[in-house]
Write a protein that holds these residues in place. Structure first.
Motif, PDB file in Angstrom:
ATOM      1  N   MET A   1       0.818  -1.193   0.000  1.00 48.59           N
ATOM      2  CA  MET A   1       0.000   0.000   0.000  1.00 48.59           C
ATOM      3  C   MET A   1       0.865   1.261   0.000  1.00 48.59           C
ATOM      4  N   TYR A   2       1.967   1.173   0.739  1.00 51.11           N
ATOM      5  CA  TYR A   2       2.816   2.354   0.838  1.00 51.11           C
ATOM      6  C   TYR A   2       3.556   2.643  -0.463  1.00 51.11           C
ATOM      7  N   GLU A   3       3.670   1.642  -1.334  1.00 49.43           N
ATOM      8  CA  GLU A   3       4.290   1.867  -2.636  1.00 49.43           C
ATOM      9  C   GLU A   3       3.316   2.518  -3.609  1.00 49.43           C
ATOM     10  N   ALA A   4       2.025   2.310  -3.388  1.00 46.56           N
ATOM     11  CA  ALA A   4       1.012   2.814  -4.315  1.00 46.56           C
ATOM     12  C   ALA A   4       0.409   4.150  -3.877  1.00 46.56           C
ATOM     13  N   PHE A   5       0.426   4.425  -2.549  1.00 48.48           N
ATOM     14  CA  PHE A   5      -0.242   5.624  -2.023  1.00 48.48           C
ATOM     15  C   PHE A   5       0.697   6.409  -1.112  1.00 48.48           C
ATOM     16  N   GLU A   6       0.318   7.639  -0.880  1.00 44.66           N
ATOM     17  CA  GLU A   6       1.020   8.457   0.115  1.00 44.66           C
ATOM     18  C   GLU A   6       0.816   7.807   1.488  1.00 44.66           C
ATOM     19  N   PRO A   7       1.754   7.991   2.429  1.00 42.34           N
ATOM     20  CA  PRO A   7       1.659   7.317   3.727  1.00 42.34           C
ATOM     21  C   PRO A   7       0.325   7.502   4.458  1.00 42.34           C
ATOM     22  N   MET A   8      -0.212   8.703   4.494  1.00 46.42           N
ATOM     23  CA  MET A   8      -1.480   8.941   5.208  1.00 46.42           C
ATOM     24  C   MET A   8      -2.633   8.175   4.565  1.00 46.42           C
ATOM     25  N   GLU A   9      -2.673   8.174   3.229  1.00 47.61           N
ATOM     26  CA  GLU A   9      -3.731   7.476   2.501  1.00 47.61           C
ATOM     27  C   GLU A   9      -3.571   5.961   2.657  1.00 47.61           C
ATOM     28  N   ALA A  10      -2.347   5.487   2.585  1.00 53.35           N
ATOM     29  CA  ALA A  10      -2.093   4.044   2.756  1.00 53.35           C
ATOM     30  C   ALA A  10      -2.548   3.605   4.140  1.00 53.35           C
ATOM     31  N   ARG A  11      -2.236   4.375   5.163  1.00 52.35           N
ATOM     32  CA  ARG A  11      -2.637   4.044   6.537  1.00 52.35           C
ATOM     33  C   ARG A  11      -4.158   4.045   6.661  1.00 52.35           C
ATOM     34  N   ARG A  12      -4.808   5.035   6.054  1.00 52.69           N
ATOM     35  CA  ARG A  12      -6.274   5.118   6.110  1.00 52.69           C
ATOM     36  C   ARG A  12      -6.913   3.877   5.491  1.00 52.69           C
ATOM     37  N   ILE A  13      -6.399   3.455   4.353  1.00 49.58           N
ATOM     38  CA  ILE A  13      -6.937   2.273   3.679  1.00 49.58           C
ATOM     39  C   ILE A  13      -6.660   1.011   4.501  1.00 49.58           C
ATOM     40  N   LEU A  14      -5.435   0.880   4.992  1.00 47.37           N
ATOM     41  CA  LEU A  14      -5.071  -0.308   5.768  1.00 47.37           C
ATOM     42  C   LEU A  14      -5.915  -0.462   7.031  1.00 47.37           C
ATOM     43  N   GLU A  15      -6.294   0.649   7.631  1.00 49.35           N
ATOM     44  CA  GLU A  15      -7.118   0.565   8.841  1.00 49.35           C
ATOM     45  C   GLU A  15      -8.515   0.040   8.553  1.00 49.35           C
ATOM     46  N   LYS A  16      -8.942   0.092   7.307  1.00 48.12           N
ATOM     47  CA  LYS A  16     -10.257  -0.429   6.927  1.00 48.12           C
ATOM     48  C   LYS A  16     -10.216  -1.911   6.587  1.00 48.12           C
ATOM     49  N   LEU A  17      -9.027  -2.446   6.343  1.00 42.41           N
ATOM     50  CA  LEU A  17      -8.891  -3.838   5.939  1.00 42.41           C
ATOM     51  C   LEU A  17      -8.778  -4.760   7.150  1.00 42.41           C
ATOM     52  N   GLU A  18      -9.305  -5.949   6.983  1.00 44.63           N
ATOM     53  CA  GLU A  18      -9.156  -6.976   8.013  1.00 44.63           C
ATOM     54  C   GLU A  18      -8.601  -8.215   7.318  1.00 44.63           C
ATOM     55  N   PHE A  19      -7.405  -8.609   7.684  1.00 47.86           N
ATOM     56  CA  PHE A  19      -6.762  -9.752   7.052  1.00 47.86           C
ATOM     57  C   PHE A  19      -7.263 -11.040   7.687  1.00 47.86           C
ATOM     58  N   ARG A  20      -7.518 -12.049   6.848  1.00 51.09           N
ATOM     59  CA  ARG A  20      -8.026 -13.345   7.294  1.00 51.09           C
ATOM     60  C   ARG A  20      -7.110 -14.449   6.808  1.00 51.09           C
ATOM     61  N   TYR A  21      -6.952 -15.468   7.634  1.00 55.74           N
ATOM     62  CA  TYR A  21      -6.184 -16.646   7.261  1.00 55.74           C
ATOM     63  C   TYR A  21      -6.904 -17.365   6.128  1.00 55.74           C
ATOM     64  N   THR A  22      -6.165 -17.729   5.100  1.00 58.14           N
ATOM     65  CA  THR A  22      -6.714 -18.514   3.993  1.00 58.14           C
ATOM     66  C   THR A  22      -5.963 -19.841   3.958  1.00 58.14           C
ATOM     67  N   PRO A  23      -6.678 -20.953   4.048  1.00 60.90           N
ATOM     68  CA  PRO A  23      -6.005 -22.260   4.062  1.00 60.90           C
ATOM     69  C   PRO A  23      -5.173 -22.493   2.800  1.00 60.90           C
ATOM     70  N   LYS A  24      -4.058 -23.193   2.964  1.00 65.65           N
ATOM     71  CA  LYS A  24      -3.195 -23.506   1.832  1.00 65.65           C
ATOM     72  C   LYS A  24      -3.750 -24.669   1.032  1.00 65.65           C
ATOM     73  N   HIS A  25      -4.466 -25.567   1.682  1.00 67.04           N
ATOM     74  CA  HIS A  25      -4.975 -26.766   1.029  1.00 67.04           C
ATOM     75  C   HIS A  25      -6.496 -26.750   1.041  1.00 67.04           C
ATOM     76  N   GLY A  26      -7.094 -27.206  -0.020  1.00 70.98           N
ATOM     77  CA  GLY A  26      -8.552 -27.244  -0.090  1.00 70.98           C
ATOM     78  C   GLY A  26      -9.104 -25.911  -0.548  1.00 70.98           C
ATOM     79  N   SER A  27     -10.327 -25.932  -0.935  1.00 69.07           N
ATOM     80  CA  SER A  27     -10.987 -24.730  -1.404  1.00 69.07           C
ATOM     81  C   SER A  27     -11.622 -24.009  -0.223  1.00 69.07           C
TER      82      SER A  27
END
Length: 91
Positions: A1-27
């Motif tokens: 995000m920091y490569e694509a946006f200014e630091p303040m904007e990147a931080r604002r976007i990141l605070e809206k995201l919630e990362f979830r574990y995605t299994p490596k095996h199976g759908s």
């Protein structure tokens, strides 16, 4: 995000995201469908009068499943896939 946006904007976007574990095996979609099936069978298998009760029951069920560390037993192997979906795999 920091490569694509200014630091303040990147931080604002990141605070809206919630990362979830995605299994490596199976759908993950199939696993979600399995969990919905278990939820319906163990929790929502009766008539429920209102939304709040559904929310309360589902939350209690989810907490119990997480506490028990319930998992999905993924049994669809590459060999099974090649047999069942042979038209999709080149020989």
């Amino acid at each position: 995000m920091y490569e694509a946006f200014e630091p303040m904007e990147a931080r604002r976007i990141l605070e809206k995201l919630e990362f979830r574990y995605t299994p490596k095996h199976g759908s993950w979609l199939n696993m979600a469908e399995c969990e919905f099936g278990v939820l319906i069978g163990q929790c929502l298998d009766q008539r429920i009068a209102d939304r709040e009760t559904v929310q309360r029951k589902a939350t209690a069920w989810e907490e119990r499943r997480n506490q028990d560390k319930a998992t999905v037993n993924w049994r669809f192997t590459t060999t099974t896939a090649r047999t069942k979906l042979k038209r999709l795999y080149p020989s």
